[in-house]
Write a protein that holds these residues in place. Sequence first.
Motif, PDB file in Angstrom:
ATOM      1  N   ALA A  69      -7.069  13.497  23.897  1.00 50.02           N
ATOM      2  CA  ALA A  69      -6.861  12.266  23.131  1.00 50.02           C
ATOM      3  C   ALA A  69      -7.334  12.432  21.689  1.00 50.02           C
ATOM      4  CB  ALA A  69      -7.594  11.112  23.798  1.00 50.02           C
ATOM      5  N   SER A  70      -8.430  13.116  21.484  1.00 53.17           N
ATOM      6  CA  SER A  70      -8.934  13.347  20.126  1.00 53.17           C
ATOM      7  C   SER A  70      -7.981  14.220  19.325  1.00 53.17           C
ATOM      8  CB  SER A  70     -10.308  14.008  20.175  1.00 53.17           C
ATOM      9  OG  SER A  70     -11.230  13.182  20.833  1.00 53.17           O
ATOM     10  N   VAL A  71      -7.447  15.256  19.957  1.00 54.56           N
ATOM     11  CA  VAL A  71      -6.514  16.149  19.267  1.00 54.56           C
ATOM     12  C   VAL A  71      -5.228  15.408  18.901  1.00 54.56           C
ATOM     13  CG1 VAL A  71      -5.047  18.192  19.605  1.00 54.56           C
ATOM     14  CG2 VAL A  71      -7.455  18.274  20.234  1.00 54.56           C
ATOM     15  N   ILE A  72      -4.717  14.595  19.822  1.00 51.19           N
ATOM     16  CA  ILE A  72      -3.500  13.831  19.547  1.00 51.19           C
ATOM     17  C   ILE A  72      -3.743  12.822  18.432  1.00 51.19           C
ATOM     18  CG2 ILE A  72      -1.934  12.107  20.520  1.00 51.19           C
ATOM     19  CD1 ILE A  72      -2.072  13.684  23.152  1.00 51.19           C
ATOM     20  N   THR A  73      -4.872  12.136  18.480  1.00 53.53           N
ATOM     21  CA  THR A  73      -5.202  11.158  17.440  1.00 53.53           C
ATOM     22  C   THR A  73      -5.335  11.834  16.074  1.00 53.53           C
ATOM     23  OG1 THR A  73      -6.356   9.818  19.080  1.00 53.53           O
ATOM     24  CG2 THR A  73      -6.852   9.372  16.773  1.00 53.53           C
ATOM     25  N   ALA A  74      -6.012  12.961  16.029  1.00 55.65           N
ATOM     26  CA  ALA A  74      -6.159  13.688  14.764  1.00 55.65           C
ATOM     27  C   ALA A  74      -4.804  14.170  14.270  1.00 55.65           C
ATOM     28  CB  ALA A  74      -7.116  14.861  14.943  1.00 55.65           C
ATOM     29  N   GLY A  75      -3.950  14.623  15.171  1.00 53.53           N
ATOM     30  CA  GLY A  75      -2.611  15.073  14.779  1.00 53.53           C
ATOM     31  C   GLY A  75      -1.782  13.953  14.198  1.00 53.53           C
TER      32      GLY A  75
ATOM     33  N   PHE B  28       0.600  11.217   9.391  1.00 51.34           N
ATOM     34  CA  PHE B  28       0.713  10.059   8.508  1.00 51.34           C
ATOM     35  C   PHE B  28       0.154  10.360   7.117  1.00 51.34           C
ATOM     36  CE2 PHE B  28       1.242   7.209  12.301  1.00 51.34           C
ATOM     37  CZ  PHE B  28       2.482   6.728  11.919  1.00 51.34           C
ATOM     38  N   MET B  29      -0.931  11.120   7.053  1.00 52.23           N
ATOM     39  CA  MET B  29      -1.490  11.482   5.759  1.00 52.23           C
ATOM     40  C   MET B  29      -0.507  12.380   4.994  1.00 52.23           C
ATOM     41  SD  MET B  29      -5.153  13.219   4.834  1.00 52.23           S
ATOM     42  CE  MET B  29      -4.729  14.771   5.580  1.00 52.23           C
ATOM     43  N   TRP B  30       0.098  13.342   5.681  1.00 52.94           N
ATOM     44  CA  TRP B  30       1.080  14.225   5.063  1.00 52.94           C
ATOM     45  C   TRP B  30       2.274  13.420   4.549  1.00 52.94           C
ATOM     46  CZ3 TRP B  30       5.959  15.517   7.406  1.00 52.94           C
ATOM     47  CH2 TRP B  30       6.668  16.486   6.717  1.00 52.94           C
ATOM     48  N   TRP B  31       2.750  12.473   5.350  1.00 54.19           N
ATOM     49  CA  TRP B  31       3.865  11.632   4.948  1.00 54.19           C
ATOM     50  C   TRP B  31       3.500  10.788   3.722  1.00 54.19           C
ATOM     51  CZ3 TRP B  31       4.267   6.224   5.124  1.00 54.19           C
ATOM     52  CH2 TRP B  31       5.545   5.720   4.846  1.00 54.19           C
ATOM     53  N   GLY B  32       2.311  10.219   3.728  1.00 61.48           N
ATOM     54  CA  GLY B  32       1.853   9.386   2.618  1.00 61.48           C
ATOM     55  C   GLY B  32       1.700  10.171   1.329  1.00 61.48           C
ATOM     56  N   VAL B  33       1.161  11.381   1.421  1.00 60.16           N
ATOM     57  CA  VAL B  33       0.994  12.208   0.224  1.00 60.16           C
ATOM     58  C   VAL B  33       2.353  12.605  -0.334  1.00 60.16           C
ATOM     59  CG1 VAL B  33       0.183  14.471  -0.586  1.00 60.16           C
ATOM     60  CG2 VAL B  33      -1.311  13.031   0.803  1.00 60.16           C
ATOM     61  N   ARG B  34       3.283  12.949   0.535  1.00 57.65           N
ATOM     62  CA  ARG B  34       4.630  13.286   0.067  1.00 57.65           C
ATOM     63  C   ARG B  34       5.290  12.095  -0.609  1.00 57.65           C
ATOM     64  NH1 ARG B  34       8.593  15.933   3.987  1.00 57.65           N
ATOM     65  NH2 ARG B  34       9.781  15.763   2.079  1.00 57.65           N
ATOM     66  N   LYS B  35       5.138  10.914  -0.023  1.00 61.66           N
ATOM     67  CA  LYS B  35       5.708   9.693  -0.608  1.00 61.66           C
ATOM     68  C   LYS B  35       5.087   9.416  -1.978  1.00 61.66           C
ATOM     69  CE  LYS B  35       7.682   5.550  -0.562  1.00 61.66           C
ATOM     70  NZ  LYS B  35       9.062   5.385  -0.936  1.00 61.66           N
ATOM     71  N   LEU B  36       3.787   9.567  -2.085  1.00 62.18           N
ATOM     72  CA  LEU B  36       3.093   9.341  -3.347  1.00 62.18           C
ATOM     73  C   LEU B  36       3.544  10.335  -4.413  1.00 62.18           C
ATOM     74  CD1 LEU B  36       0.837   7.814  -4.890  1.00 62.18           C
ATOM     75  CD2 LEU B  36      -0.735   9.566  -4.038  1.00 62.18           C
ATOM     76  N   VAL B  37       3.663  11.599  -4.047  1.00 61.58           N
ATOM     77  CA  VAL B  37       4.089  12.613  -5.011  1.00 61.58           C
ATOM     78  C   VAL B  37       5.520  12.348  -5.457  1.00 61.58           C
ATOM     79  CG1 VAL B  37       4.647  15.074  -5.250  1.00 61.58           C
ATOM     80  CG2 VAL B  37       2.470  14.387  -4.255  1.00 61.58           C
ATOM     81  N   ARG B  38       6.396  12.002  -4.522  1.00 59.06           N
ATOM     82  CA  ARG B  38       7.780  11.693  -4.903  1.00 59.06           C
ATOM     83  C   ARG B  38       7.854  10.479  -5.820  1.00 59.06           C
ATOM     84  NH1 ARG B  38      10.964  11.490   0.568  1.00 59.06           N
ATOM     85  NH2 ARG B  38       8.882  10.986   1.249  1.00 59.06           N
ATOM     86  N   THR B  39       7.048   9.462  -5.535  1.00 52.85           N
ATOM     87  CA  THR B  39       7.038   8.254  -6.362  1.00 52.85           C
ATOM     88  C   THR B  39       6.533   8.565  -7.766  1.00 52.85           C
ATOM     89  OG1 THR B  39       6.656   6.892  -4.410  1.00 52.85           O
ATOM     90  CG2 THR B  39       6.138   5.904  -6.529  1.00 52.85           C
ATOM     91  N   LEU B  40       5.458   9.328  -7.862  1.00 52.91           N
ATOM     92  CA  LEU B  40       4.917   9.672  -9.174  1.00 52.91           C
ATOM     93  C   LEU B  40       5.863  10.570  -9.961  1.00 52.91           C
ATOM     94  CD1 LEU B  40       1.150  10.236  -8.328  1.00 52.91           C
ATOM     95  CD2 LEU B  40       2.164   8.344  -9.596  1.00 52.91           C
TER      96      LEU B  40
END
Length: 79
Positions: free
Chosen positions: A45-51, A56-68
């Motif tokens: 459960a910890s591994v799945i939660t961390a994954g 989501f963090m990877w998706w958010g960073v990509r979205k932020l970089v594309r927006t900027l």
Amino acid sequence: MLNGLMGIMSASGGGSTAVSPTDWASVLSALTGQISVSTVVAVIASVITAGIGLVFMWWGVRKLVRTLMAAFRGGKLRV
């Protein structure tokens, strides 16, 4: 240092001994005592939660970089 190592080897008989299955019995019993179904489920459960968090963090960073980058290219910020 080499003299100290040679002294240790001569004190222990100088030769190597084979490891038998009975030597591992205490190690295996200690490991099986620590591992249970609940600990395995908790680790999974910890591994799945961390994954999921990393995705989501990877998706958010990509979205932020594309927006900027779009804001720098177009001259205005759009979300």
